[in-house]
Design a protein around this motif. Sequence first.
Motif, mmCIF file in Angstrom:
data_model
loop_
_atom_site.group_PDB
_atom_site.id
_atom_site.type_symbol
_atom_site.label_atom_id
_atom_site.label_comp_id
_atom_site.label_asym_id
_atom_site.label_seq_id
_atom_site.Cartn_x
_atom_site.Cartn_y
_atom_site.Cartn_z
ATOM 1 N N GLY A 49 -7.214 45.648 1.526
ATOM 2 C CA GLY A 49 -8.465 46.051 1.814
ATOM 3 C C GLY A 49 -8.967 44.931 2.803
ATOM 4 N N GLU A 50 -10.278 44.245 2.318
ATOM 5 C CA GLU A 50 -11.059 43.256 3.270
ATOM 6 C C GLU A 50 -10.565 42.053 3.044
ATOM 7 N N ALA A 51 -9.441 41.827 2.197
ATOM 8 C CA ALA A 51 -8.937 40.225 1.965
ATOM 9 C C ALA A 51 -8.073 39.953 3.426
ATOM 10 N N LEU A 52 -8.273 38.673 3.742
ATOM 11 C CA LEU A 52 -7.442 38.155 4.947
ATOM 12 C C LEU A 52 -6.188 37.468 4.498
ATOM 13 N N SER A 53 -6.094 37.280 3.055
ATOM 14 C CA SER A 53 -4.845 36.682 2.729
ATOM 15 C C SER A 53 -4.363 36.987 1.117
ATOM 16 N N LEU A 54 -3.350 36.950 0.787
ATOM 17 C CA LEU A 54 -2.791 37.301 -0.514
ATOM 18 C C LEU A 54 -3.254 35.592 -1.152
ATOM 19 N N ASP A 55 -3.547 35.566 -2.503
ATOM 20 C CA ASP A 55 -3.735 34.261 -3.062
ATOM 21 C C ASP A 55 -2.243 34.184 -3.733
ATOM 22 N N SER A 56 -1.695 35.057 -4.125
ATOM 23 C CA SER A 56 -0.187 34.969 -4.422
ATOM 24 C C SER A 56 0.575 36.175 -4.439
ATOM 25 N N LEU A 57 1.876 36.036 -4.479
ATOM 26 C CA LEU A 57 2.757 37.098 -4.526
ATOM 27 C C LEU A 57 4.095 36.954 -5.453
ATOM 28 N N ILE A 58 4.384 37.610 -6.483
ATOM 29 C CA ILE A 58 5.212 37.456 -7.383
ATOM 30 C C ILE A 58 6.211 38.429 -7.454
ATOM 31 N N VAL A 59 7.625 38.278 -7.029
ATOM 32 C CA VAL A 59 8.644 39.350 -6.940
ATOM 33 C C VAL A 59 9.486 38.980 -8.369
ATOM 34 N N ILE A 60 9.403 40.134 -9.305
ATOM 35 C CA ILE A 60 10.460 40.023 -10.437
ATOM 36 C C ILE A 60 11.415 40.920 -10.065
ATOM 37 N N TRP A 61 12.576 40.332 -9.893
ATOM 38 C CA TRP A 61 13.914 40.815 -9.356
ATOM 39 C C TRP A 61 14.566 41.468 -10.517
ATOM 40 N N PRO A 62 15.599 42.343 -10.359
ATOM 41 C CA PRO A 62 16.086 43.373 -11.377
ATOM 42 C C PRO A 62 17.022 42.465 -12.221
ATOM 43 N N GLN A 64 15.821 39.789 -13.977
ATOM 44 C CA GLN A 64 14.689 39.169 -14.599
ATOM 45 C C GLN A 64 14.515 37.649 -13.799
ATOM 46 N N THR A 65 15.027 37.307 -12.537
ATOM 47 C CA THR A 65 14.470 35.866 -11.936
ATOM 48 C C THR A 65 13.221 36.477 -11.221
ATOM 49 N N ARG A 66 12.435 35.388 -10.771
ATOM 50 C CA ARG A 66 11.107 35.793 -10.158
ATOM 51 C C ARG A 66 11.081 34.829 -9.111
ATOM 52 N N SER A 67 10.428 35.338 -7.879
ATOM 53 C CA SER A 67 9.983 34.261 -6.650
ATOM 54 C C SER A 67 8.625 34.470 -6.493
ATOM 55 N N LYS A 68 7.977 33.297 -6.337
ATOM 56 C CA LYS A 68 6.675 33.334 -5.974
ATOM 57 C C LYS A 68 6.182 32.831 -4.582
ATOM 58 N N ARG A 69 5.299 33.144 -4.007
ATOM 59 C CA ARG A 69 4.770 32.867 -2.825
ATOM 60 C C ARG A 69 3.227 32.645 -2.777
ATOM 61 N N GLU A 70 2.599 31.893 -2.178
ATOM 62 C CA GLU A 70 1.408 31.641 -2.214
ATOM 63 C C GLU A 70 0.545 31.681 -0.794
ATOM 64 N N SER A 71 -0.609 32.114 -0.847
ATOM 65 C CA SER A 71 -1.306 31.851 0.477
ATOM 66 C C SER A 71 -0.844 32.557 1.559
ATOM 67 N N ILE A 72 -0.568 33.823 1.483
ATOM 68 C CA ILE A 72 0.193 34.678 2.473
ATOM 69 C C ILE A 72 -1.003 35.360 3.413
ATOM 70 N N ARG A 73 -0.774 34.963 4.535
ATOM 71 C CA ARG A 73 -1.748 35.774 5.807
ATOM 72 C C ARG A 73 -1.589 37.342 5.806
ATOM 73 N N ALA A 74 -2.589 38.026 6.107
ATOM 74 C CA ALA A 74 -2.383 39.507 6.290
ATOM 75 C C ALA A 74 -1.819 39.716 7.716
ATOM 76 N N ASN A 75 -1.387 41.052 7.653
ATOM 77 C CA ASN A 75 -0.911 41.444 8.925
ATOM 78 C C ASN A 75 0.462 40.714 9.590
ATOM 79 N N GLN A 76 1.365 40.648 8.484
ATOM 80 C CA GLN A 76 2.691 40.071 8.921
ATOM 81 C C GLN A 76 3.774 40.586 7.913
ATOM 82 N N VAL A 77 4.793 40.516 8.474
ATOM 83 C CA VAL A 77 6.269 41.073 7.600
ATOM 84 C C VAL A 77 6.720 39.722 7.042
ATOM 85 N N VAL A 78 6.725 39.704 5.528
ATOM 86 C CA VAL A 78 7.188 38.540 4.904
ATOM 87 C C VAL A 78 8.477 39.076 4.356
ATOM 88 N N GLU A 79 9.345 38.226 4.457
ATOM 89 C CA GLU A 79 11.238 38.334 4.065
ATOM 90 C C GLU A 79 11.214 37.326 2.698
#
Length: 147
Positions: A49-62, A64-79
């Motif tokens: 939407g109008e947000a310029l960045s994500l506060d946090s991004l959590i990936v829960i893998w199959p 059951q481990t998880r990865s967390k990233r914070e403060s991700i800018r918009a309009n980019q590809v994150v690996e």
Amino acid sequence: MDLKGKAGNNFGIGSKILAYAGGELTFLEQNPVRGFQSSSTYRLQIGMGEALSLDSLIVIWPDQTRSKRESIRANQVVEIEQNSGTLLVKANNETSPLLIKSQAPDFLSTASNVNDFKRQPLMVTMPSHIGPSMAHTDLNGDGNPEV
């Protein structure tokens, strides 16, 4: 966003993604199948939407481990790689068997006297001789037959 899973699941299929931006939660799941003989891209896109960045991004893998990233800018590809994940839930080593041994129900198959080829000469097989379409027997021993 590109997910890099461990060997055997390189694209992280089955992973769940939780994206938080401005108090809003967006949920995605890595499932590139869209129908019969169909597939879509493995790259996930998060609408912010109008947000310029994500506060946090959590990936829960199959697994059951998880990865967390914070403060991700918009309009980019994150690996995000699965190797960077931490264990979310401890595995339960106590398992109960999926199937248990039981006695086969008493069942008597009766032959059909119908000749399907007389009714429909273009048939390849006679479905009436494959077996009954329905059967009934008392499976749980309560005296009432189940269909």
